[in-house]
Motif scaffolding. Structure first.
Motif, PDB file in Angstrom:
ATOM      1  N   LEU A 289       0.846  -1.195   0.000  1.00  0.00           N
ATOM      2  CA  LEU A 289       0.000   0.000   0.000  1.00  0.00           C
ATOM      3  C   LEU A 289       0.880   1.243   0.000  1.00  0.00           C
ATOM      4  N   LYS A 290       0.357   2.349  -0.521  1.00  0.00           N
ATOM      5  CA  LYS A 290       1.156   3.571  -0.637  1.00  0.00           C
ATOM      6  C   LYS A 290       1.613   4.085   0.722  1.00  0.00           C
ATOM      7  N   SER A 291       0.809   3.862   1.763  1.00  0.00           N
ATOM      8  CA  SER A 291       1.139   4.384   3.095  1.00  0.00           C
ATOM      9  C   SER A 291       2.301   3.644   3.739  1.00  0.00           C
ATOM     10  N   GLY A 292       2.606   2.447   3.243  1.00  0.00           N
ATOM     11  CA  GLY A 292       3.623   1.611   3.874  1.00  0.00           C
ATOM     12  C   GLY A 292       3.039   0.318   4.406  1.00  0.00           C
ATOM     13  N   GLY A 293       1.719   0.276   4.555  1.00  0.00           N
ATOM     14  CA  GLY A 293       1.054  -0.966   4.941  1.00  0.00           C
ATOM     15  C   GLY A 293       1.055  -1.945   3.780  1.00  0.00           C
ATOM     16  N   TYR A 294       0.495  -3.145   4.013  1.00  0.00           N
ATOM     17  CA  TYR A 294       0.467  -4.121   2.935  1.00  0.00           C
ATOM     18  C   TYR A 294      -0.642  -5.142   3.173  1.00  0.00           C
ATOM     19  N   LEU A 295      -1.000  -5.846   2.086  1.00  0.00           N
ATOM     20  CA  LEU A 295      -1.978  -6.930   2.141  1.00  0.00           C
ATOM     21  C   LEU A 295      -1.256  -8.245   1.883  1.00  0.00           C
ATOM     22  N   ILE A 296      -1.749  -9.320   2.496  1.00  0.00           N
ATOM     23  CA  ILE A 296      -1.305 -10.666   2.170  1.00  0.00           C
ATOM     24  C   ILE A 296      -2.529 -11.423   1.661  1.00  0.00           C
ATOM     25  N   ILE A 297      -2.462 -11.880   0.412  1.00  0.00           N
ATOM     26  CA  ILE A 297      -3.605 -12.561  -0.217  1.00  0.00           C
ATOM     27  C   ILE A 297      -3.237 -14.022  -0.449  1.00  0.00           C
TER      28      ILE A 297
END
Length: 492
Positions: A289-297
């Protein structure tokens, strides 16, 4: 919102990308050797009836028999949507050896055969024809009450003016029908009636199993199903396909005729618009994510799970605000990933836990709003007691990962490998088994370089102890083609 459709056409493969405001939202892939069959109509033969499952298997000429549930079978006493065929036992609806006209609703997925229905529907630009019932419906995405009534009256007047009163069947007005006039309705009705007459003739003259109607190829299906007033350009990188699309648009969607362009550039069209990079990112488990967060799919056969993490995002005020902003950004990103990866079935989303009830509601609203652009049917069950968002998304074709990838032959789909240390200890046990079962002068271990290196380094003292215990020498040989988990113990 500005939208563009990009078409990359080769003799082996057709790819279509839907780009909204410069960002890839959907990708469709069709290969000449494995074209999807959703929408195709077959004259099939019932090969097995399963009363316990209220279902039957139908041979439609594919490698695997297709599956049909009793609720998808139109009985002779039905004449409209709303009757409930699933209440009747399957053996009253079909019998083994019976010919059955069916339409594919889901492509074969993995080990599962195609899913079928006898509720035949044939789409055109603005209308969907349903030859086996007399229902007249309107897409729920057309929300204006006056417009819905106007469209209903248009279709009814067109049908009553039809010179051939023997024609029957129902219609559904698609979302694209909003704002159209009587001429467009009349043209679609005439086209669909003629097409169904052709299909009926094919049914009469064909012997089961047989394909009696095949849906349009991907590039023409895209124009029929995805084109709307927001489409600014349709760019095609094949001269032959460009001409076909232009002719199709001229007949079906003349209002956007000037928006179809041939792309002759030397640089591949998907490279120019950044589509190739986005496709490669869509095959990764992790979405930044642009903010620095992320997803795990994680995509499995049973369901898809999506986990949201703050990652490197630390925010500017407090932890609750950081979590809230990460979840808001994730909600929009997840909606895009579902479309881009074409994930279907049960989907479980684990947003970061939020204590503020208003924050929870805002994130859920943001997610549902982002999902409004999705062409697939979705259903939300709300937030569970564990704080998980549970939803379903209709699956009609294989996901992007299943189309482009296969299970890793090394890990066999697990996603992990045994460590070199684990394999070394398996080799020790195998040598001990060999000593007890066979008599040999020495033993040679064939394994990957990583395993052999560990045997000669970290495990060298254990190897020496084992040689002393069995009173026989052990030699080692690197096999470059072996995976980390493969090995052989050979008696010499």
């Amino acid at each position: 919102m500005s939208e563009e459709i990009l078409m990359n056409i080769t003799p082996m493969e057709s790819r279509v990308a839907l780009v909204e405001n410069g960002v890839l939202q959907e990708i469709y892939v069709e290969r000449a050797r494995s074209r999807g069959i959703v929408g195709n109509i077959y004259k099939g033969k019932v090969v097995r009836v399963l009363p316990g499952m209220q279902a039957a298997f139908v041979d439609i000429g594919l490698d695997r028999a297709a599956f049909i549930h009793a609720s998808e079978i139109v009985s002779r006493c039905q004449d409209k949507i709303g009757d409930e065929p699933h209440e009747r036992p399957i053996y009253e609806l079909v019998y083994e050896g019976q010919s059955l006209v069916v339409q594919v609703t889901k492509d074969p997925l993995g080990s599962k055969g195609a899913r079928l229905t006898t509720h035949i529907s044939i789409p055109a630009r603005y209308l969907v024809h349903m030859p086996k019932n007399n229902h007249l419906g309107i897409s729920l995405r057309i929300e204006d009450t006056e417009e819905r009534e106007r469209l209903r009256q248009l279709v009814e007047s067109c049908l009553s003016a039809d010179e051939n009163q023997s024609r029957s069947g129902g219609f559904i007005l698609r979302t694209a029908a909003e704002g159209i006039g009587a001429d467009e309705v009349r043209a679609d009705v005439l086209f669909l009636h003629r097409l169904w007459e052709t299909i009926e003739e094919n049914i009469r003259t064909s012997k089961a199993p047989a394909n009696v109607y095949e849906d349009l190829p991907l590039h023409l299906r895209t124009v029929r199903d995805l084109v709307n007033p927001n489409i600014e350009k349709i760019r095609v990188d094949s001269r032959e396909t460009f001409e076909k699309v232009s002719r199709f648009v001229g007949k079906l969607v003349p209002e956007i005729d000037g928006r179809v362009e041939y792309y002759p550039g030397e640089r591949p069209i998907f490279d120019l618009f950044g589509v190739e990079d986005e496709i490669n990112k869509a095959l990764s488990r992790k979405v930044q994510l642009k903010s620095g967060g992320y997803l795990i799919i994680d995509q499995t056969e049973a369901m898809t799970t999506i986990d949201v993490n703050t990652g490197a995002f630390v925010g500017h005020r407090n932890l609750e605000e950081t979590i809230f902003k990460t979840n808001l950004e994730a909600a929009v990103a997840i909606a895009r990933q579902l479309r881009l990866r074409n994930l279907g079935g049960i989907i479980i989303i684990d947003f970061i836990d939020m204590d503020d009830g208003e924050h929870q509601r805002q994130v859920q609203r943001a997610f549902e709003k982002a999902m409004e652009q999705d062409h697939a049917k979705t259903n939300f069950t709300g937030v569970s007691e564990l704080g998980l968002v549970e939803m379903t998304r209709k699956r009609t074709r294989e996901s992007l990962e299943n189309v482009l990838c296969e299970h890793c032959p090394t890990c066999e789909g697990r996603g992990t490998l045994k460590t070199a240390e684990t394999v070394c200890y398996e080799i020790f046990r195998e040598i001990l088994r060999a000593v007890r079962a066979y008599d040999g002068d020495s033993y040679t271990v064939l394994a990957s370089e990583a395993v052999i290196d560990r045997l000669l380094d970290e495990e060298s003292s254990n190897v020496a102890d084992l040689e002393e215990f069995i009173s026989k020498p052990i030699r080692f040989q690197v096999e470059p083609i072996y995976s980390q988990e493969q090995f052989d113990v050979v008696l010499v």
